[in-house]
Write a protein that holds these residues in place. Structure first.
Motif, PDB file in Angstrom:
ATOM      1  N   PRO A  65      10.683   1.219   3.935  1.00  0.00           N
ATOM      2  CA  PRO A  65      11.718   2.232   4.155  1.00  0.00           C
ATOM      3  C   PRO A  65      12.626   2.477   2.949  1.00  0.00           C
ATOM      4  O   PRO A  65      13.165   3.571   2.791  1.00  0.00           O
ATOM      5  CB  PRO A  65      12.512   1.663   5.335  1.00  0.00           C
ATOM      6  CG  PRO A  65      11.505   0.845   6.089  1.00  0.00           C
ATOM      7  CD  PRO A  65      10.645   0.230   5.020  1.00  0.00           C
ATOM      8  N   LYS A  66      12.793   1.471   2.097  1.00  0.00           N
ATOM      9  CA  LYS A  66      13.650   1.633   0.924  1.00  0.00           C
ATOM     10  C   LYS A  66      13.067   2.633  -0.076  1.00  0.00           C
ATOM     11  O   LYS A  66      13.799   3.231  -0.866  1.00  0.00           O
ATOM     12  CB  LYS A  66      13.855   0.286   0.223  1.00  0.00           C
ATOM     13  CG  LYS A  66      14.621  -0.741   1.050  1.00  0.00           C
ATOM     14  CD  LYS A  66      14.804  -2.022   0.271  1.00  0.00           C
ATOM     15  CE  LYS A  66      15.576  -3.064   1.084  1.00  0.00           C
ATOM     16  NZ  LYS A  66      15.740  -4.333   0.324  1.00  0.00           N
ATOM     17  N   PHE A  67      11.738   2.781  -0.039  1.00  0.00           N
ATOM     18  CA  PHE A  67      11.077   3.625  -1.036  1.00  0.00           C
ATOM     19  C   PHE A  67      10.588   4.960  -0.475  1.00  0.00           C
ATOM     20  O   PHE A  67      10.083   5.793  -1.212  1.00  0.00           O
ATOM     21  CB  PHE A  67       9.885   2.858  -1.628  1.00  0.00           C
ATOM     22  CG  PHE A  67      10.256   1.518  -2.197  1.00  0.00           C
ATOM     23  CD1 PHE A  67      10.856   1.423  -3.446  1.00  0.00           C
ATOM     24  CD2 PHE A  67      10.038   0.345  -1.477  1.00  0.00           C
ATOM     25  CE1 PHE A  67      11.220   0.191  -3.966  1.00  0.00           C
ATOM     26  CE2 PHE A  67      10.395  -0.885  -1.993  1.00  0.00           C
ATOM     27  CZ  PHE A  67      10.989  -0.966  -3.240  1.00  0.00           C
ATOM     28  N   LEU A  68      10.735   5.153   0.832  1.00  0.00           N
ATOM     29  CA  LEU A  68      10.316   6.406   1.448  1.00  0.00           C
ATOM     30  C   LEU A  68      11.484   7.394   1.473  1.00  0.00           C
ATOM     31  O   LEU A  68      12.644   6.987   1.459  1.00  0.00           O
ATOM     32  CB  LEU A  68       9.827   6.145   2.883  1.00  0.00           C
ATOM     33  CG  LEU A  68       8.566   5.287   3.022  1.00  0.00           C
ATOM     34  CD1 LEU A  68       8.279   5.016   4.502  1.00  0.00           C
ATOM     35  CD2 LEU A  68       7.369   5.966   2.370  1.00  0.00           C
ATOM     36  N   PRO A  69      11.202   8.684   1.521  1.00  0.00           N
ATOM     37  CA  PRO A  69      12.281   9.684   1.586  1.00  0.00           C
ATOM     38  C   PRO A  69      13.187   9.448   2.791  1.00  0.00           C
ATOM     39  O   PRO A  69      12.725   9.076   3.869  1.00  0.00           O
ATOM     40  CB  PRO A  69      11.520  11.005   1.715  1.00  0.00           C
ATOM     41  CG  PRO A  69      10.195  10.742   1.078  1.00  0.00           C
ATOM     42  CD  PRO A  69       9.870   9.312   1.406  1.00  0.00           C
ATOM     43  N   LYS A  70      14.467   9.656   2.598  1.00  0.00           N
ATOM     44  CA  LYS A  70      15.445   9.428   3.666  1.00  0.00           C
ATOM     45  C   LYS A  70      15.206  10.333   4.869  1.00  0.00           C
ATOM     46  O   LYS A  70      15.633  10.013   5.986  1.00  0.00           O
ATOM     47  CB  LYS A  70      16.862   9.662   3.131  1.00  0.00           C
ATOM     48  CG  LYS A  70      17.264   8.759   1.972  1.00  0.00           C
ATOM     49  CD  LYS A  70      17.357   7.310   2.392  1.00  0.00           C
ATOM     50  CE  LYS A  70      17.854   6.437   1.242  1.00  0.00           C
ATOM     51  NZ  LYS A  70      17.898   5.003   1.603  1.00  0.00           N
ATOM     52  N   SER A  71      14.531  11.451   4.647  1.00  0.00           N
ATOM     53  CA  SER A  71      14.295  12.394   5.740  1.00  0.00           C
ATOM     54  C   SER A  71      13.225  11.912   6.713  1.00  0.00           C
ATOM     55  O   SER A  71      13.096  12.439   7.814  1.00  0.00           O
ATOM     56  CB  SER A  71      13.882  13.764   5.181  1.00  0.00           C
ATOM     57  OG  SER A  71      12.710  13.640   4.378  1.00  0.00           O
ATOM     58  N   PHE A  72      12.438  10.881   6.308  1.00  0.00           N
ATOM     59  CA  PHE A  72      11.391  10.367   7.181  1.00  0.00           C
ATOM     60  C   PHE A  72      12.028   9.567   8.321  1.00  0.00           C
ATOM     61  O   PHE A  72      12.950   8.793   8.089  1.00  0.00           O
ATOM     62  CB  PHE A  72      10.426   9.467   6.411  1.00  0.00           C
ATOM     63  CG  PHE A  72       9.470  10.216   5.523  1.00  0.00           C
ATOM     64  CD1 PHE A  72       9.633  11.562   5.253  1.00  0.00           C
ATOM     65  CD2 PHE A  72       8.391   9.564   4.949  1.00  0.00           C
ATOM     66  CE1 PHE A  72       8.759  12.248   4.441  1.00  0.00           C
ATOM     67  CE2 PHE A  72       7.503  10.233   4.136  1.00  0.00           C
ATOM     68  CZ  PHE A  72       7.684  11.596   3.875  1.00  0.00           C
ATOM     69  N   PRO A  73      11.542   9.733   9.550  1.00  0.00           N
ATOM     70  CA  PRO A  73      12.117   8.991  10.688  1.00  0.00           C
ATOM     71  C   PRO A  73      11.754   7.516  10.634  1.00  0.00           C
ATOM     72  O   PRO A  73      10.738   7.135  10.029  1.00  0.00           O
ATOM     73  CB  PRO A  73      11.472   9.666  11.904  1.00  0.00           C
ATOM     74  CG  PRO A  73      10.177  10.207  11.393  1.00  0.00           C
ATOM     75  CD  PRO A  73      10.461  10.648   9.984  1.00  0.00           C
ATOM     76  N   PRO A  74      12.572   6.641  11.217  1.00  0.00           N
ATOM     77  CA  PRO A  74      12.226   5.221  11.300  1.00  0.00           C
ATOM     78  C   PRO A  74      10.872   5.049  11.975  1.00  0.00           C
ATOM     79  O   PRO A  74      10.561   5.721  12.956  1.00  0.00           O
ATOM     80  CB  PRO A  74      13.355   4.640  12.168  1.00  0.00           C
ATOM     81  CG  PRO A  74      14.488   5.586  11.996  1.00  0.00           C
ATOM     82  CD  PRO A  74      13.879   6.936  11.846  1.00  0.00           C
ATOM     83  N   ILE A 104       2.154   4.607   8.250  1.00  0.00           N
ATOM     84  CA  ILE A 104       1.458   4.597   6.954  1.00  0.00           C
ATOM     85  C   ILE A 104       0.627   3.328   6.801  1.00  0.00           C
ATOM     86  O   ILE A 104      -0.555   3.375   6.423  1.00  0.00           O
ATOM     87  CB  ILE A 104       2.473   4.721   5.806  1.00  0.00           C
ATOM     88  CG1 ILE A 104       3.127   6.102   5.828  1.00  0.00           C
ATOM     89  CG2 ILE A 104       1.793   4.477   4.457  1.00  0.00           C
ATOM     90  CD1 ILE A 104       4.252   6.269   4.820  1.00  0.00           C
ATOM     91  N   ALA A 105       1.229   2.174   7.096  1.00  0.00           N
ATOM     92  CA  ALA A 105       0.515   0.904   6.949  1.00  0.00           C
ATOM     93  C   ALA A 105      -0.699   0.851   7.868  1.00  0.00           C
ATOM     94  O   ALA A 105      -1.796   0.436   7.449  1.00  0.00           O
ATOM     95  CB  ALA A 105       1.450  -0.269   7.239  1.00  0.00           C
ATOM     96  N   THR A 106      -0.523   1.269   9.108  1.00  0.00           N
ATOM     97  CA  THR A 106      -1.629   1.243  10.068  1.00  0.00           C
ATOM     98  C   THR A 106      -2.731   2.217   9.681  1.00  0.00           C
ATOM     99  O   THR A 106      -3.927   1.884   9.771  1.00  0.00           O
ATOM    100  CB  THR A 106      -1.113   1.593  11.478  1.00  0.00           C
ATOM    101  OG1 THR A 106      -0.013   0.731  11.805  1.00  0.00           O
ATOM    102  CG2 THR A 106      -2.205   1.404  12.506  1.00  0.00           C
ATOM    103  N   ALA A 107      -2.332   3.406   9.233  1.00  0.00           N
ATOM    104  CA  ALA A 107      -3.323   4.422   8.849  1.00  0.00           C
ATOM    105  C   ALA A 107      -4.138   3.965   7.640  1.00  0.00           C
ATOM    106  O   ALA A 107      -5.372   4.108   7.613  1.00  0.00           O
ATOM    107  CB  ALA A 107      -2.620   5.741   8.551  1.00  0.00           C
ATOM    108  N   LEU A 108      -3.483   3.413   6.629  1.00  0.00           N
ATOM    109  CA  LEU A 108      -4.194   2.953   5.433  1.00  0.00           C
ATOM    110  C   LEU A 108      -5.129   1.786   5.756  1.00  0.00           C
ATOM    111  O   LEU A 108      -6.252   1.711   5.244  1.00  0.00           O
ATOM    112  CB  LEU A 108      -3.190   2.542   4.352  1.00  0.00           C
ATOM    113  CG  LEU A 108      -2.376   3.682   3.718  1.00  0.00           C
ATOM    114  CD1 LEU A 108      -1.374   3.134   2.709  1.00  0.00           C
ATOM    115  CD2 LEU A 108      -3.310   4.689   3.041  1.00  0.00           C
TER     116      LEU A 108
END
Length: 447
Positions: A202-211, A217-221
């Motif tokens: 979360p520290k590196f993702l855009p602030k607009s992304f929901p919690p 992302i981790a599950t999809a990858l």
């Protein structure tokens, strides 16, 4: 929109917590919708969401000794057992709400609540670790422990104190941590990387992304990796499709929900899991309901303080009972308030309980398309669970700050919960409070 956001960000959690209960991962999503819809109809909170959580999953599995039951009777029989237990927890919740227990719940000492939370977190870590670190999951870990010097202790616990299921789990956990050379060459790195990403992402993702975006992302990858390189470890596996003729029909509309066979629920030997005693079963289910409500109380109190949302303890306890009852009829473990999903709901801008019902309907109607998660590695799902609790286990700041009799009660409750079961551990905490109260210093009594 808020309901759809919560539905999307919660899917990996639902699948992961099903592992914690002890049944197939897909059941987490297949059974999540109806209880949440019922909760939306009954609750008075516009933000609060409910469902199977890491703690309710652990408690259900521990109370019913899920692992041994599945090994002896199979998964479907265990689903029947869990569902029947949900009905009992729902009934006890409703009764407690009617008799006014909701107001008494606030009187549970904070040292007991904090110790209980830590002990449950240890149990959650012990449950998630095997599928994370070992290619063959819990079966492989148990085989290793059976061939080690720890087997004598495990056998002694199973023989002399069968109710202390936590002691076996903690022993397995300690063995897993102390034998890194036996970890899976692919499963363990995937588990560690996914855990780190979910915790720090979360520290590196855009602030607009929901919690919860980091979880998706981790599950999809991890799923893409599994599909591309033929992942050797455990995966979600085949997700059965609902019979086209099944479901709840309301006029021309069919809601694709599979209901439990009432006969299976009636015949489930839930009383036998408590020594054949209805009294013991009712006490256990009532403690389960009470502990569940502590989570709801904490979430509701937080929203009242931060957003001015008033709440009614009796109403929310009865809502818990209704949701658990519906969970039983659809094959789910007991449900409780979910802090993470409730925060997502508030962040997404929900203004009414309708958001819960929208989320529930999205989960129900998206099931036919969830085969996309069949190759998802269980190591990635275990990482989702681990990321939620590992920090509080390694550094329990609330317990470390305790002194005097609070320290005894807090750590006693925590250790007791970790090495026995959540229900027994909570009882140990209350006993320790009764024993230590006469010895409290004046400073502790006025604090």
């Amino acid at each position: 929109i808020a309901g759809c956001i919560m539905a999307a960000t919660s899917v990996p959690q639902l699948v992961a917590y099903a592992q914690g209960v002890g049944y197939a991962s897909y059941r987490g999503l297949a059974t999540a919708g109806p209880p949440l819809f019922a909760w939306g109809l009954a609750t008075g909170s516009p933000f609060m969401s409910c469902g199977v959580t890491s703690i309710t999953a652990l408690m259900a599995k521990a109370d019913l000794d899920g692992e041994s039951y599945v090994a002896e009777f199979g998964e479907q029989a265990y689903v029947n057992l869990v569902a029947a237990y949900s009905l009992w927890v729902g009934l006890c919740s409703a009764v407690l709400g009617i008799v006014g227990f909701g107001k008494l719940a606030g009187m549970v000492p904070s040292n007991v609540r904090k110790g209980f939370k830590w002990g449950c977190a240890v149990g959650v870590v012990a449950s998630a670790m095997p599928n994370g670190l070992f290619t063959g999951g819990s079966k492989e870990l148990k085989s290793m422990v059976a061939d080690s010097g720890a087997s004598a202790f495990v056998n002694m616990v199973k023989t002399t104190a069968p109710a202390a299921t936590g002691a076996v789990s903690v022993t397995n956990l300690l063995y897993a941590i102390s034998h890194p050379w036996q970890w899976g060459m692919i499963a363990a790195p995937l588990f560690i990387v996914c855990t780190a990403f979910v915790m720090k992402g979360p520290k590196f993702l855009p602030k607009s992304f929901p919690p919860g975006t980091e979880v998706i992302i981790a599950t999809a990858l991890a799923t893409l990796l599994s599909m591309k390189f033929d992942y050797p470890g455990g995966v979600v596996g085949e997700i059965p499709q609902l019979d086209p003729d099944a479901g709840i029909k309301i006029g021309p509309i069919t809601i694709p929900v599979a209901l439990m066979n009432p006969k299976d629920l009636m015949e489930a030997p839930v009383v036998d899991r408590f020594g054949g005693s209805y009294v013991t079963l009712i006490i256990s289910a009532s403690l389960f309901a009470a502990v569940n409500f502590l989570s709801i109380m904490g979430i509701a109190s937080g929203f009242e303080a931060e957003n001015g949302v008033a709440w009614s303890a009796p109403r929310e306890l009865i809502a818990q009972g209704i949701a658990c009852g519906v969970a039983g009829f659809t094959g789910s473990a007991p449900v409780s308030g979910s802090m993470s999903r409730s925060l997502v709901s508030r962040m997404a801008g929900t203004t009414s309980q309708m958001s819960c019902m929208v989320t529930a309907l999205v989960w129900i109607y998206m099931m036919p398309y969830m085969s996309v998660m069949s190759p998802t590695p269980q190591a990635a799902l275990s990482a989702v669970i681990m990321s939620a609790v590992v920090k509080s286990v390694v550094f329990p700041k609330d317990l470390l700050a305790m002194k005097g009799t609070d320290l005894i009660v807090g750590w006693g409750t925590g250790v007791g919960t970790a090495v026995t079961s959540p229900t027994i551990g909570f009882g140990i905490g209350l006993i320790l409070v009764a024993i230590t109260t006469p010895f409290k210093s004046k400073k502790e009594k006025t604090a």
